[in-house]
Structures are given as structure tokens and as C-alpha cells.
Design an enzyme around this catalytic site. Structure first.
Site, mmCIF file in Angstrom:
data_model
loop_
_atom_site.group_PDB
_atom_site.id
_atom_site.type_symbol
_atom_site.label_atom_id
_atom_site.label_comp_id
_atom_site.label_asym_id
_atom_site.label_seq_id
_atom_site.Cartn_x
_atom_site.Cartn_y
_atom_site.Cartn_z
ATOM 1 N N TYR A 46 70.976 -50.135 10.483
ATOM 2 C CA TYR A 46 70.912 -48.696 10.725
ATOM 3 C C TYR A 46 70.603 -48.429 12.199
ATOM 4 C CZ TYR A 46 69.698 -43.833 10.476
ATOM 5 O OH TYR A 46 69.670 -42.487 10.686
ATOM 6 N N ASP B 144 75.378 -40.337 21.149
ATOM 7 C CA ASP B 144 73.954 -40.040 21.330
ATOM 8 C C ASP B 144 73.443 -41.084 22.323
ATOM 9 O OD1 ASP B 144 71.210 -39.979 21.193
ATOM 10 O OD2 ASP B 144 71.102 -39.949 18.992
ATOM 11 N N LYS C 217 72.812 -42.061 12.449
ATOM 12 C CA LYS C 217 73.976 -41.684 11.647
ATOM 13 C C LYS C 217 75.208 -41.608 12.538
ATOM 14 C CE LYS C 217 73.662 -41.566 7.280
ATOM 15 N NZ LYS C 217 74.592 -42.341 6.470
#
Ligand code: F6R
Ligand code: MG
Ligand code: MG
Length: 385
Positions: free
Chosen positions: A232, A11, A235
Site C-alpha cells: 500500500y 501525489d 490510493k
């Protein structure tokens, strides 16, 4: 002559939130690989699922090839420059390191690759998931290669009858184990049911497989961004490669494993359980509650280093029921709002933004008088021996 299928995804910026890929970015990545892949790749295919750009490469350099990994890394870098110029959201998100150092593993992008001995016809499927994690492959890979209720070939095709070997990774401890199915099926399930700790990395044929002894037949990306970054950072939207037919799961058996929209972790803020919806590429756009998590399957054949395909395998009305069920599950789960088990259990929230919210209350907790505290659990007592 061996051939390597390398699938590398990242991404590198999305539009408008974590929804989809900007076509200018995709085209930049395509142009980069087209121009610089000559002499390295014999063929390639580039697409996107949700906010992830997906590069499939065919070559003869084996797995972990610095040349192939660097090509993908630099293509993502080039795409990131365009994403930055356009002000796209999370531009360069998955490129966690500044410079390339020999292997794209541990640097952010997800990698699934295998070196194979091609058969006369070498069909395979690339599965690409968005808004979930590597453990999301545990259930369908088990169904494909070990569950005769999904794959009748395990019972009625003598070439599959002796079963397969599962390579399982404990991604928390950084250890791996090889277990045979069907002999150790229950032990395999004992592990891979805990999908945030144990993930199926690879499936290998047994030595006595009549057509393809001792070969990699499935591989899944297991990269965990949060483990690399320590926080984080989105994902770990996984990808997998599965070889099919002729002593392996038929294409229909490899797809059937997704006909029940089972629950996976990820979705909104990487913090929710939700149904995995099998979709055609036209529907691989994450909108509702940043999802729901989706899987796209592209079918190829490789011959003499060249790809035929892809076929968009879930773009079939026969999967409408699974999609409808996933929508119903979405409606049901969403009504739970911030409650578990829609929200992930506490231990899986470790790498999300939740601990920071709780941190500010830490010093305000007061002891409860005569509190009954949780006792340490002893393994190896009579009950569990
Ligand atoms: C899930 C995902 C999104 C984001 C969410 C908030 O994998 O990427 O659901 O977590 O859109 O994003 P930020 O915190 O970047 O505003
Ligand atoms: Mg994203
Ligand atoms: Mg993604």
C-alpha cells in the site's frame, strides 16, 4: 490534424497529512512545465485536487509520447525537491521509480490520454478524483454513455442512438475486452459492478456514429500503485477525460452522472467505502476522515492546440443536494467504525496495513474440532449454467 490530450497526475507531497498541496510545490511544477514544455506542448493547464497535482497537456505527439511523459515526470521530480525541502508529508510519494525509462506508466503517476480528431468545436471535461481508485469511474461512465435515465440523448439524439463501445480492463489478470452498449449492457454491468477488478478504460464511438465514427470519447487512468509497489502506497486517485456534446453526452449529462453520491472505495487509509462528493475546486480539500472522496470536473474547449477554460463545473448550487447527501452518508457510515461494509471487504484489504496486524496472530490460531470448512466452489453446475 490529430491532437492529443494527456492528463498526468501524482501525489508528490502534501500538507499537513494527505489533505492538500503546498502552493510552492504547485508553482515549481507549473514553472518547470512552462519553461521546459516549449516546443513539446501547444498548451497546458496545471492544478490540484486534494493532495494530487494534475497536469493537462495538449500536443501533437500522440499517446505514450516519451517527450511528454518525461516532461511531466521531471516536473514532478522538481516539485518533489521543493516538497522535501519543506518537509512535506509523503514527499515524492507517487514517484515509485528512481529514473525515467520512456513512459510514466508503471512508475507511479496516473495517466489518462487520448489522441482525437478535433471537431469544429471540441469541448471536453477532465474529472479528477481524490481518495479513491480507478473503478470509481465505472458507475458514472456507464451512466453517461449507456443509461438513458441519465443521458436522454441515447434515446432522442439520432447521433447517439446506436450506442458506444466500452473497453473494460481486468486489472487483476491484465486482460481487456471490448463490449458494445446497449447490446451487451447486462454483461458490461456484470463486470464493472465489481469495480476493484474490472475498470472501464475507454469509451469508443461505433463505426456508424454519424458525426464521429470510431473515435475515443472517454479515457480513464487505471494505474494501481499497490500493484507496482507490491504494498500500500496511497490510493490510486484516478482522473478521466470525457469529450462532450454533438453526438456525445451533453455537458449536463456528463455531470448528472455524479448527482447521486455513490459509494466508492478508498477514503481513510485506502480502506473504507464512502460517498463520492462532487465539489468545486475551493472544496477539494480532504479533511474529514481524510475525505470524504471527492471529484472535481473542469470543462475546456480545445482549438488549434489551445485551451479555453477551465470552468469549475461542480461549483454550482445545483449540486448542493448531492453534497448534503454525501455528508449524511458520511455520518451514517462513520458510526460503523471498523466494521464492513464501511471498511472494505477482506480481499480488498490485501494491500493495506491490515495483513501485517493479523500476521502476528497467525501461529496462535488453534483448529476447531469437526470444523465445517468452506468448500471449493464449482463453476458450471446446473444452477449457474
Ligand atoms: C488515503 C490516504 C490517507 C492515509 C492516512 C494514513 O488514500 O492517503 O488516508 O492512508 O492518512 O497515512 P500514513 O500511514 O502515511 O500516516
Ligand atoms: Mg496522498
Ligand atoms: Mg491523493
Amino acid at each position: 490534424m490529430k491532437v492529443t490530450i494527456s492528463h498526468i497526475k501524482a501525489d508528490i507531497g502534501s500538507l499537513p497529512g494527505h489533505t492538500t498541496v503546498h502552493l510552492d510545490v504547485l508553482n515549481e511544477v507549473k514553472n518547470y512545465v512552462e519553461k521546459n514544455g516549449k516546443g513539446i506542448l501547444s498548451d497546458h493547464y496545471i492544478t490540484f485536487v486534494g493532495d494530487d497535482i494534475q497536469i493537462t497537456m495538449i500536443h501533437d505527439k500522440g499517446i505514450d509520447s516519451p517527450e511528454v511523459h518525461e516532461l511531466a515526470w521531471n516536473a514532478f521530480k522538481a516539485g518533489t525537491a521543493v516538497a522535501k525541502k519543506l518537509g512535506l508529508y509523503g514527499a515524492g510519494q507517487d514517484l515509485l521509480k528512481d529514473s525515467f525509462s520512456g513512459n510514466v506508466k508503471g512508475m507511479g503517476p496516473g495517466v489518462a490520454e487520448m489522441e482525437i480528431t478535433p471537431r469544429k468545436s471540441e469541448p471536453f471535461i477532465i474529472y479528477m478524483m481524490d481518495k479513491t481508485e480507478p473503478g470509481a469511474f465505472n458507475y458514472p461512465i456507464y451512466k453517461m454513455f449507456a443509461d438513458p435515465f441519465n443521458t436522454p440523448g441515447l434515446v432522442i439524439d439520432q447521433n447517439m442512438n446506436s450506442g458506444f463501445i466500452f473497453e473494460i480492463w481486468d486489472i487483476i489478470e491484465g486482460k481487456k475486452i471490448f463490449l458494445e452498449a446497449p447490446q451487451k449492457s447486462y454483461d458490461i454491468l456484470a463486470m464493472i459492478g465489481s469495480k476493484s477488478k474490472y475498470v472501464v478504460k475507454r469509451v469508443i464511438t461505433k463505426e456508424d456514429h454519424e458525426k464521429l465514427p470510431d473515435e475515443n470519447v472517454a479515457v480513464i487512468s487505471t494505474d494501481k500503485l499497490s500493484f507496482i509497489a507490491g504494498e500500500y502506497v496511497g490510493k490510486d486517485d484516478p482522473a478521466g477525460i470525457v469529450r462532450i456534446q454533438s453526438g456525445l453526452p451533453a455537458s449536463g449529462e456528463a455531470l448528472e452522472a455524479f448527482s447521486h453520491p455513490y459509494l466508492v472505495s478508498g477514503w481513510m487509509r485506502g480502506s473504507h467505502n464512502g460517498p463520492l462528493m462532487p465539489v468545486g475546486q475551493k472544496d477539494a480539500k480532504m479533511t474529514r476522515f481524510d475525505g470524504p472522496p471527492r471529484v472535481v470536473a473542469l470543462g475546456f474547449v480545445v482549438k488549434d492546440g489551445k485551451l479555453s477554460g477551465p470552468v469549475d463545473m461542480f461549483d454550482d448550487t445545483a449540486f448542493d443536494g448531492a453534497r448534503q447527501k454525501a455528508v449524511e452518508m458520511t455520518d451514517y457510515l462513520r458510526r460503523m467504525g471498523p466494521f464492513e461494509p464501511h471498511r472494505l471487504p477482506e480481499e480488498d484489504m490485501e494491500y493495506t496495513s491490515l495483513p501485517r496486524v493479523l500476521e502476528k496472530h497467525k501461529s496462535h490460531f488453534e483448529p476447531i474440532e469437526n470444523a465445517q470448512k468452506k468448500k471449493e466452489i464449482r463453476v458450471g453446475t446446473k444452477d449457474v449454467d
